[in-house]
Design a protein around this motif. Structure first.
Motif: not given
Length: 348
Positions: A276-288
């Protein structure tokens, strides 16, 4: 400033407010889905009546069994899942910024493993003679693990790659200690329960866990916002951050302490949950993008929604059986981890 220039200040704010409202709406819908969806089907009307009775004493006629499922089981479980997802996502954002490594997260850097060892040591070995709670034991284990990983990485050279490699070594060490404690001191029933808990388990979550998980995540969110600009500066390295006026040592101390505390609280409640702490930050960077003032709330909301959906999936994949939520997050996170590795190779 002239009055004619005021609208130019308002316009940039409107998209931010719109995105924020959309994110909150998505989170509320996810919480509602976490309450409604399960082995026992419940309608929105039933949920509304139970919540109205519990919150405002509305006096609607409801089935006591349905009321117990909604108020005492599914709602606290969903709220803890949201807090856990948001907290772990925030921890990943902070660690990836501080160590300047896209693969940093509490799980890979050994913080989760150390927290698990501390919690198991308190539970099975009775360390502290009952004066130390599971959360306190998890926190001490997490601090010890991160300190060991940091010292090992510094001795190896101190690069971001060394930090991740030291984290992997630390994770293996503390996972081995946890297994040793279980094999040495736990009976068969304790061993089964602890192993299931270590894989990630929300089945035993109740309201006292909500009052522990939600404030910990809220505190972490406030601290992350407080140091958002400092996290932006760390993207250029500690020397650049220091040149920009950032008190590097103090910021590192506060943020690492916050990450350790949040991770320890989550591990003490639901066990060690990876990716969770690995993948979610990258997904958030892709969004904003990479600016932390936008990245922090986006990562928190995305992590909360992801964990709620993962919890729903854990209850529904196998009829009549709850799959550990860590298994679900790994099934999603492992492919995401592979994509991150491929993307970093192309960019390097």
């Amino acid at each position: 400033m002239s009055l004619g220039s005021a609208p130019t200040l308002v316009r940039p704010i409107r998209p931010v407010l719109s995105r924020g409202m959309l994110g909150i709406l998505v989170l509320m819908l996810a919480v509602l889905a976490g309450i409604v969806i399960g082995e026992t089907p419940l309608s929105l009307g039933q949920v509304g009546r139970v919540l109205a009775n519990s919150l405002w004493g509305a006096g609607y006629a409801v089935d006591p069994v349905d009321a117990g499922i909604i108020w005492s089981y599914r709602l606290p479980r969903t709220l803890v899942a949201a807090a856990c997802g948001a907290g772990l996502a925030l921890a990943g954002v902070v660690l990836q910024a501080l160590v300047r490594n896209a693969l940093a997260d509490p799980y890979l850097l050994g913080v989760s493993a150390g927290a698990s060892t501390g919690a198991v040591a308190v539970t099975i070995l009775g360390l502290g003679g009952g004066a130390i709670g599971i959360s306190s034991g998890a926190f001490m284990g997490a601090v010890l693990a991160f300190a060991l990983v940091a010292l090992l990485a510094r001795a190896a050279g101190g690069s971001p790659a060394h930090m991740v490699l030291a984290g992997i070594a630390g994770s293996q060490l503390f996972n081995a200690l946890t297994s040793f404690f279980i094999a040495k001191s736990a009976n068969a029933e304790q061993a089964r329960g602890i192993i299931f808990w270590l894989l990630g388990n929300l089945s035993g979550v109740r309201w006292p866990d909500v009052w522990l998980a939600v404030p910990a995540t809220a505190l972490g969110l406030v601290i992350c916002f407080r140091y958002a600009r400092a996290l932006d500066a760390f993207a250029f390295g500690t020397d650049a951050a220091r040149a920009l006026g950032v008190p590097v040592r103090w910021v590192q101390f506060v943020l690492i302490g916050m990450v350790t505390l949040m991770t320890a609280v989550m591990v003490s409640i639901v066990g060690a949950i990876g990716f969770v702490g690995l993948v979610i930050p990258h997904a958030a960077r892709f969004i904003v993008g990479v600016r932390h003032l936008r990245l922090i709330p986006t990562a928190a909301l995305t992590g909360a929604v992801f964990m709620i959906l993962a919890d729903i999936a854990s209850r529904m994949i196998i009829p009549g059986q709850v799959v550990p939520i860590g298994v679900v997050t790994a099934l999603v996170g492992a492919p995401g981890f592979a994509l991150i590795l491929i993307r970093n190779r192309r960019e390097s």
